[in-house]
Design a protein around this motif. Sequence first.
Motif, mmCIF file in Angstrom:
data_model
loop_
_atom_site.group_PDB
_atom_site.id
_atom_site.type_symbol
_atom_site.label_atom_id
_atom_site.label_comp_id
_atom_site.label_asym_id
_atom_site.label_seq_id
_atom_site.Cartn_x
_atom_site.Cartn_y
_atom_site.Cartn_z
ATOM 1 N N ARG A 13 5.873 3.623 -12.124
ATOM 2 C CA ARG A 13 5.197 2.712 -13.058
ATOM 3 C C ARG A 13 3.770 2.405 -12.628
ATOM 4 N NH1 ARG A 13 10.023 -1.730 -14.313
ATOM 5 N NH2 ARG A 13 11.342 -0.320 -15.545
ATOM 6 N N PHE A 14 3.497 2.459 -11.327
ATOM 7 C CA PHE A 14 2.154 2.177 -10.814
ATOM 8 C C PHE A 14 1.830 3.261 -9.793
ATOM 9 C CE2 PHE A 14 -1.139 -0.080 -8.441
ATOM 10 C CZ PHE A 14 -1.859 -0.693 -9.465
ATOM 11 N N PRO A 15 1.472 4.475 -10.264
ATOM 12 C CA PRO A 15 1.400 5.652 -9.374
ATOM 13 C C PRO A 15 0.137 5.717 -8.530
ATOM 14 C CG PRO A 15 0.884 6.275 -11.620
ATOM 15 C CD PRO A 15 1.263 4.819 -11.682
ATOM 16 N N ALA A 16 -0.130 4.662 -7.778
ATOM 17 C CA ALA A 16 -1.349 4.610 -6.967
ATOM 18 C C ALA A 16 -1.384 5.684 -5.889
ATOM 19 C CB ALA A 16 -1.479 3.230 -6.335
ATOM 20 N N LEU A 17 -0.216 6.029 -5.328
ATOM 21 C CA LEU A 17 -0.202 7.021 -4.249
ATOM 22 C C LEU A 17 -0.719 8.375 -4.716
ATOM 23 C CD1 LEU A 17 3.217 6.145 -2.557
ATOM 24 C CD2 LEU A 17 0.926 5.717 -1.641
ATOM 25 N N LYS A 18 -0.618 8.648 -6.010
ATOM 26 C CA LYS A 18 -1.105 9.926 -6.542
ATOM 27 C C LYS A 18 -2.618 9.997 -6.552
ATOM 28 C CE LYS A 18 2.916 10.647 -9.550
ATOM 29 N NZ LYS A 18 3.386 10.825 -10.951
ATOM 30 N N ASP A 19 -3.277 8.848 -6.461
ATOM 31 C CA ASP A 19 -4.745 8.818 -6.533
ATOM 32 C C ASP A 19 -5.419 8.866 -5.170
ATOM 33 O OD1 ASP A 19 -4.754 8.718 -9.298
ATOM 34 O OD2 ASP A 19 -4.709 6.524 -9.359
ATOM 35 N N ARG A 20 -4.665 9.092 -4.116
ATOM 36 C CA ARG A 20 -5.267 9.178 -2.787
ATOM 37 C C ARG A 20 -6.240 10.349 -2.717
ATOM 38 N NH1 ARG A 20 -0.306 9.837 1.006
ATOM 39 N NH2 ARG A 20 -1.937 10.046 2.582
ATOM 40 N N MET A 21 -7.409 10.088 -2.107
ATOM 41 C CA MET A 21 -8.437 11.115 -2.000
ATOM 42 C C MET A 21 -8.628 11.597 -0.566
ATOM 43 S SD MET A 21 -9.357 11.587 -5.092
ATOM 44 C CE MET A 21 -10.847 12.550 -4.902
ATOM 45 N N LEU A 22 -8.200 10.813 0.414
ATOM 46 C CA LEU A 22 -8.366 11.175 1.813
ATOM 47 C C LEU A 22 -7.002 11.303 2.470
ATOM 48 C CD1 LEU A 22 -11.269 8.762 2.779
ATOM 49 C CD2 LEU A 22 -11.444 11.183 2.214
ATOM 50 N N ARG A 38 14.335 0.916 -6.445
ATOM 51 C CA ARG A 38 13.108 0.259 -6.901
ATOM 52 C C ARG A 38 11.866 0.928 -6.357
ATOM 53 N NH1 ARG A 38 13.806 -6.034 -5.812
ATOM 54 N NH2 ARG A 38 11.669 -6.038 -6.632
ATOM 55 N N VAL A 39 11.999 1.680 -5.275
ATOM 56 C CA VAL A 39 10.834 2.410 -4.751
ATOM 57 C C VAL A 39 10.359 3.437 -5.764
ATOM 58 C CG1 VAL A 39 10.036 3.990 -2.958
ATOM 59 C CG2 VAL A 39 11.455 2.025 -2.346
ATOM 60 N N ALA A 40 11.271 4.258 -6.246
ATOM 61 C CA ALA A 40 10.899 5.291 -7.217
ATOM 62 C C ALA A 40 10.375 4.670 -8.505
ATOM 63 C CB ALA A 40 12.104 6.180 -7.510
ATOM 64 N N ILE A 91 11.311 -10.616 8.221
ATOM 65 C CA ILE A 91 10.951 -10.617 6.801
ATOM 66 C C ILE A 91 11.351 -9.307 6.127
ATOM 67 C CG2 ILE A 91 8.608 -9.779 7.302
ATOM 68 C CD1 ILE A 91 7.591 -11.594 5.036
ATOM 69 N N VAL A 92 11.781 -9.427 4.880
ATOM 70 C CA VAL A 92 12.067 -8.272 4.032
ATOM 71 C C VAL A 92 11.142 -8.346 2.824
ATOM 72 C CG1 VAL A 92 13.784 -7.067 2.625
ATOM 73 C CG2 VAL A 92 14.472 -8.175 4.765
ATOM 74 N N VAL A 93 10.367 -7.282 2.595
ATOM 75 C CA VAL A 93 9.380 -7.243 1.518
ATOM 76 C C VAL A 93 9.695 -6.060 0.610
ATOM 77 C CG1 VAL A 93 6.915 -7.259 0.970
ATOM 78 C CG2 VAL A 93 7.693 -8.105 3.191
ATOM 79 N N ASP A 94 9.566 -6.266 -0.704
ATOM 80 C CA ASP A 94 9.867 -5.179 -1.644
ATOM 81 C C ASP A 94 8.620 -4.343 -1.907
ATOM 82 O OD1 ASP A 94 8.294 -6.347 -3.649
ATOM 83 O OD2 ASP A 94 9.993 -6.844 -4.944
ATOM 84 N N PRO A 95 8.731 -3.225 -2.662
ATOM 85 C CA PRO A 95 7.588 -2.319 -2.854
ATOM 86 C C PRO A 95 6.416 -2.927 -3.623
ATOM 87 C CG PRO A 95 9.651 -1.199 -3.341
ATOM 88 C CD PRO A 95 9.979 -2.644 -3.199
ATOM 89 N N GLU A 129 0.809 -1.214 0.000
ATOM 90 C CA GLU A 129 0.000 0.000 0.000
ATOM 91 C C GLU A 129 0.844 1.266 0.000
ATOM 92 O OE1 GLU A 129 -2.306 -0.669 3.460
ATOM 93 O OE2 GLU A 129 -0.788 0.077 4.860
ATOM 94 N N ASN A 130 2.079 1.174 0.505
ATOM 95 C CA ASN A 130 2.957 2.344 0.541
ATOM 96 C C ASN A 130 4.050 2.307 -0.508
ATOM 97 O OD1 ASN A 130 1.909 3.793 2.974
ATOM 98 N ND2 ASN A 130 2.364 1.798 3.903
ATOM 99 N N GLN A 131 4.101 1.230 -1.290
ATOM 100 C CA GLN A 131 5.104 1.064 -2.338
ATOM 101 C C GLN A 131 6.495 1.372 -1.777
ATOM 102 O OE1 GLN A 131 3.106 3.642 -5.291
ATOM 103 N NE2 GLN A 131 2.645 1.757 -6.417
ATOM 104 N N ALA A 132 6.798 0.652 -0.705
ATOM 105 C CA ALA A 132 8.049 0.853 0.026
ATOM 106 C C ALA A 132 8.603 -0.508 0.429
ATOM 107 C CB ALA A 132 7.809 1.702 1.274
ATOM 108 N N PHE A 133 9.903 -0.556 0.699
ATOM 109 C CA PHE A 133 10.479 -1.740 1.313
ATOM 110 C C PHE A 133 10.042 -1.799 2.777
ATOM 111 C CE2 PHE A 133 13.426 -1.237 -2.244
ATOM 112 C CZ PHE A 133 13.585 -2.549 -2.663
ATOM 113 N N VAL A 134 9.814 -3.000 3.273
ATOM 114 C CA VAL A 134 9.542 -3.215 4.688
ATOM 115 C C VAL A 134 10.582 -4.186 5.230
ATOM 116 C CG1 VAL A 134 7.953 -4.228 6.376
ATOM 117 C CG2 VAL A 134 7.083 -2.704 4.598
ATOM 118 N N LEU A 135 11.259 -3.759 6.282
ATOM 119 C CA LEU A 135 12.228 -4.594 6.996
ATOM 120 C C LEU A 135 11.664 -4.828 8.388
ATOM 121 C CD1 LEU A 135 13.865 -3.281 4.666
ATOM 122 C CD2 LEU A 135 15.806 -3.163 6.211
#
Length: 260
Positions: free
Chosen positions: A244-253, A237-239, A210-214, A186-192
């Motif tokens: 490539r999948f700019p979901a964060l730009k579509d946030r409405m709230l 890879r975050v950028a 666990i290590v998860v990619d964006p 949901e944040n298109q970020a790495f999680v460590l």
Amino acid sequence: MLQIDVNEGETVEARRVRVASLVREQAGADLVVLPELWTTGAFAYEEFGGGAEPLDGPTHDVMAKAARDAGVWLHAGSIPERDPDGPLYNTSLVFSPSGDLAAVYRKIHRFGFDRGEAVLMGAGEDLVTVRLPDTRLGLATCYDLRFPELFRGLVDAGAETLVVPAGWPERRRAHWTLLAQARAVENQAFVLACGTAGSHAGVPQAGHSIVVDPWGEVLAQAGPGEEVLTVDFDPGRVAVTRDRFPALKDRMLGLAPPRR
């Protein structure tokens, strides 16, 4: 990530020395991450008061030297912090490769449902990020993982890699993996997400750091016991993912002001 076994038969002093040695063995890494409350155990509530220390206490000193000796950025997990002017806090410390204290994060969401940590420790109030040469870390701790709005705030503050030390119980291990992947997607970020092994006050720990990619892919995951989990990833890879999948730009709230 150092998935530490918090063995109840080991003294805190001995564990500090042992963990510092493990940190030094990671020389050549960019970032080393420790779990939550690895000095006392996350569920050893009766140990919080006696094990609490100031920000510049013994864990600070030992971890600062270990970071400097190894030449690494070190997220030293969290400690029970005794604030001389306030309550106890569940406080994370981040050190630079020179051994300087680069960031302090006091856990915002306390676990316990009006028991344990929830009543023994105060709640932090500040979102904290820290700039590394190749990425910006966003800091959270354990139970924080269940509150997505905290991570949205970290992303709005520029975070690209979300670091979550934890003392997560084995009986909810499925949630640990699910939530780590959800926060990444949901944040298109790495999680460590770095947990503990062993048992805290009779509560078996989940391990499985666990290590998860964006994109939500699991890059590496530990087993149940003490383990050093090493993974190479490209923070760029975050950028790429966000472009490539700019979901964060579509946030409405809850939109944040644009960063300049």
